[in-house]
Write a protein that holds these residues in place. Structure first.
Motif, PDB file in Angstrom:
ATOM      1  N   GLN A 126    -115.464  16.954  -6.050  1.00 45.33           N
ATOM      2  CA  GLN A 126    -115.990  17.945  -5.108  1.00 45.33           C
ATOM      3  C   GLN A 126    -116.831  18.981  -5.847  1.00 45.33           C
ATOM      4  O   GLN A 126    -116.371  19.565  -6.828  1.00 45.33           O
ATOM      5  N   VAL A 137    -112.995  19.533  -9.272  1.00 45.70           N
ATOM      6  CA  VAL A 137    -113.899  20.491  -8.640  1.00 45.70           C
ATOM      7  C   VAL A 137    -114.809  21.066  -9.723  1.00 45.70           C
ATOM      8  O   VAL A 137    -114.313  21.500 -10.764  1.00 45.70           O
ATOM      9  N   ASN A 197     -99.772  17.188  -6.554  1.00 47.62           N
ATOM     10  CA  ASN A 197    -101.166  17.355  -6.138  1.00 47.62           C
ATOM     11  C   ASN A 197    -101.845  18.268  -7.154  1.00 47.62           C
ATOM     12  O   ASN A 197    -101.465  19.425  -7.311  1.00 47.62           O
ATOM     13  N   VAL A 247    -105.399  19.845  -9.052  1.00 45.81           N
ATOM     14  CA  VAL A 247    -106.843  20.123  -9.021  1.00 45.81           C
ATOM     15  C   VAL A 247    -107.298  20.425 -10.443  1.00 45.81           C
ATOM     16  O   VAL A 247    -106.702  21.260 -11.130  1.00 45.81           O
ATOM     17  N   THR A 262    -107.884  15.936  -7.793  1.00 46.54           N
ATOM     18  CA  THR A 262    -109.220  16.324  -7.315  1.00 46.54           C
ATOM     19  C   THR A 262    -109.936  17.039  -8.446  1.00 46.54           C
ATOM     20  O   THR A 262    -109.349  17.917  -9.090  1.00 46.54           O
ATOM     21  N   THR A 318    -101.890  12.916  -7.367  1.00 47.79           N
ATOM     22  CA  THR A 318    -103.135  12.986  -6.595  1.00 47.79           C
ATOM     23  C   THR A 318    -104.033  13.985  -7.315  1.00 47.79           C
ATOM     24  O   THR A 318    -103.596  15.104  -7.611  1.00 47.79           O
ATOM     25  N   GLY A 345    -107.038  21.256  -2.611  1.00 50.89           N
ATOM     26  CA  GLY A 345    -106.295  20.004  -2.815  1.00 50.89           C
ATOM     27  C   GLY A 345    -106.257  19.126  -1.581  1.00 50.89           C
ATOM     28  O   GLY A 345    -105.236  18.503  -1.287  1.00 50.89           O
ATOM     29  N   GLY A 346    -107.347  19.079  -0.829  1.00 48.82           N
ATOM     30  CA  GLY A 346    -107.411  18.189   0.343  1.00 48.82           C
ATOM     31  C   GLY A 346    -106.512  18.641   1.475  1.00 48.82           C
ATOM     32  O   GLY A 346    -105.977  17.799   2.203  1.00 48.82           O
ATOM     33  N   VAL A 365    -109.398   9.381  -7.788  1.00 48.31           N
ATOM     34  CA  VAL A 365    -109.716  10.799  -7.983  1.00 48.31           C
ATOM     35  C   VAL A 365    -110.855  11.193  -7.036  1.00 48.31           C
ATOM     36  O   VAL A 365    -111.832  10.467  -6.872  1.00 48.31           O
ATOM     37  N   VAL A 366    -110.704  12.359  -6.420  1.00 46.78           N
ATOM     38  CA  VAL A 366    -111.725  12.881  -5.503  1.00 46.78           C
ATOM     39  C   VAL A 366    -112.593  13.878  -6.270  1.00 46.78           C
ATOM     40  O   VAL A 366    -112.075  14.681  -7.045  1.00 46.78           O
TER      41      VAL A 366
END
Ligand code: FAD
Length: 364
Positions: free
Chosen positions: A167, A31, A3, A5, A29, A27, A181-182, A164-165
């Motif tokens: 934020q 930011v 995970n 970020v 993310t 995974t 990280g969700g 990819v998320v």
């Protein structure tokens, strides 16, 4: 499932995020305070031209060497990414050669017999008889110019396709990323905060400083040529370059390289000098009609994230989480973007004695 970020949505963060997301099992993310679509002096990437003019000295050339093949591939086969091929023309002025080539923009670019002659396609030295007065020597090669707003948005789309998320957040301390990280434990944080690294808690890198780049974007076409000179007579922190972005993105006229200058507002006196210089170097830009025939779209300023001692690419354990730093790319963030991923064996640790980093770092 590692995970990860990524802090930062400039070209450094988005390229890292894409490469990590391409690796099955990760995974990711992203930011960031600023995202593609924003124009802000704290967000350098949209202001860049950007093109590929290799700048490093040969000993530090690995990042640019590793990046060129991918940018070349994108220009040749992925039109929606916003890159096109252009001819770079590097002009070495006689007086700069004699004064030891202390060009504001870089050193490696203007070296006679440069290391990149075996990297960039169609490299050739121009015959002396074709050179304008005051030019000692010149070379040309095939390069690319990137429509940076289009390219950054394309990177976002490629990331989104791979899950990819994204934020929005403003972090006061790098440690906060480990909680983003969700709701799951974060294994690795990539710090691609650019110039923001100088005031980010837990990093506070005092070696970071801005190299202010003022530009003018015009509607005039540069005709496929991107000239740049080794210096100019308007001061050590002023430079001359021209590049036309792909997909109608306008032609970027530069510029300045003002170390330590944080001013995000365009100075109209400097803008006048920029336009005058580029028309002298590249009169075809206005069909020989002079500076009055430039058709200005906008003026702009970006702050290159420069760092004493150069880019910081290393891993560090902060608050129990591995952080991989990737910031301080000054004026080569695009042309080094893919090359700044390094295998773990090559990544130095900033605090000796910590555990080696495992799988997730592989594609950074
Ligand atoms: P940035 O684009 O600044 O991104 C930093 C990201 O981190 C942003 O999303 C920001 O919001 C986020 N961030 C920072 N701090 C925080 C925080 N505390 N909380 C949340 N988010 C945070 N390069 C080339 O390769 N070729 C060129 O031709 C070229 N021309 C240039 C011309 C000009 C005029 C300028 C100014 C630059 C040029 N560059 C060029 C250099 C290039 O633009 C930079 O090296 C590159 O954009 C740096 O990208 P970055 O992702 O590291 O930083």
């Amino acid at each position: 499932m590692p995970n990860i970020v990524v802090l930062g949505a400039g070209v450094s963060g988005l390229t890292c995020a894409l490469l990590l997301a391409k690796q099955p099992g990760n995974t990711v993310t992203v930011v960031a305070k600023h995202m593609p679509g924003d124009y802000d002096v704290e967000y350098t990437s949209p202001w860049a031209g950007a093109n590929v003019l290799p700048m490093a000295l040969e000993k530090d050339s690995r990042w640019e060497r590793r990046t060129w093949p991918e940018l070349q591939r994108l220009a040749a086969t992925v039109p929606e990414a916003g890159l096109h091929f252009q001819t770079a023309r590097v002009l070495r002025r006689t007086k700069d050669i004699h004064s030891g080539l202390r060009a504001a923009l870089s050193d490696g670019l203007f070296q006679p017999s440069p290391w990149y002659s075996d990297l960039m396609p169609d490299f050739k030295e121009l015959p002396p008889s074709t050179l304008p007065a005051g030019i000692h020597s010149a070379c040309e090669f095939t390069s690319v110019c990137i429509n940076t707003p289009v390219y950054l948005s394309w990177l976002v789309g490629e990331c989104a396709k791979r899950g990819v998320v994204f934020q929005r957040a403003v972090l006061g301390h790098i440690g906060e990323a480990a909680g983003m990280g969700g709701g799951k434990r974060v294994d690795v944080v990539v710090n691609a905060a650019g110039l923001g690294a100088h005031k980010l808690g837990g990093v506070m890198d005092g070696k970071m400083y801005p190299a202010r780049g003022q530009i003018v974007v015009v509607r005039n076409s540069a005709g496929g040529v991107m000239p740049t000179t080794s210096g100019c007579d308007d001061g050590e922190d002023e430079v001359v370059y021209v590049m036309e972005r792909a997909l109608g993105g306008g032609t970027v006229l530069g510029g300045t390289y003002m170390k330590g200058n944080w001013d995000g507002v365009s100075d109209m006196e400097i803008a006048k000098r920029i336009m005058q210089r580029v028309v002298e170097v590249h009169p075809e830009l206005t069909g020989g009609k002079g500076v009055e025939a430039l058709d200005v779209i906008r003026h702009g300023v970006g702050l290159r994230p420069a760092r004493e001692g150069g880019v910081r690419i290393e891993k560090e354990r902060i608050g129990g989480t591995w952080v991989v730093h990737n910031y301080g790319h000054a004026g080569w963030g695009y042309q080094g973007s893919y090359g700044c991923r390094q295998p773990p064996s090559e990544l130095p640790i900033s605090r000796p004695g910590q555990l080696p980093v495992t799988a997730p770092i592989n594609t950074i």
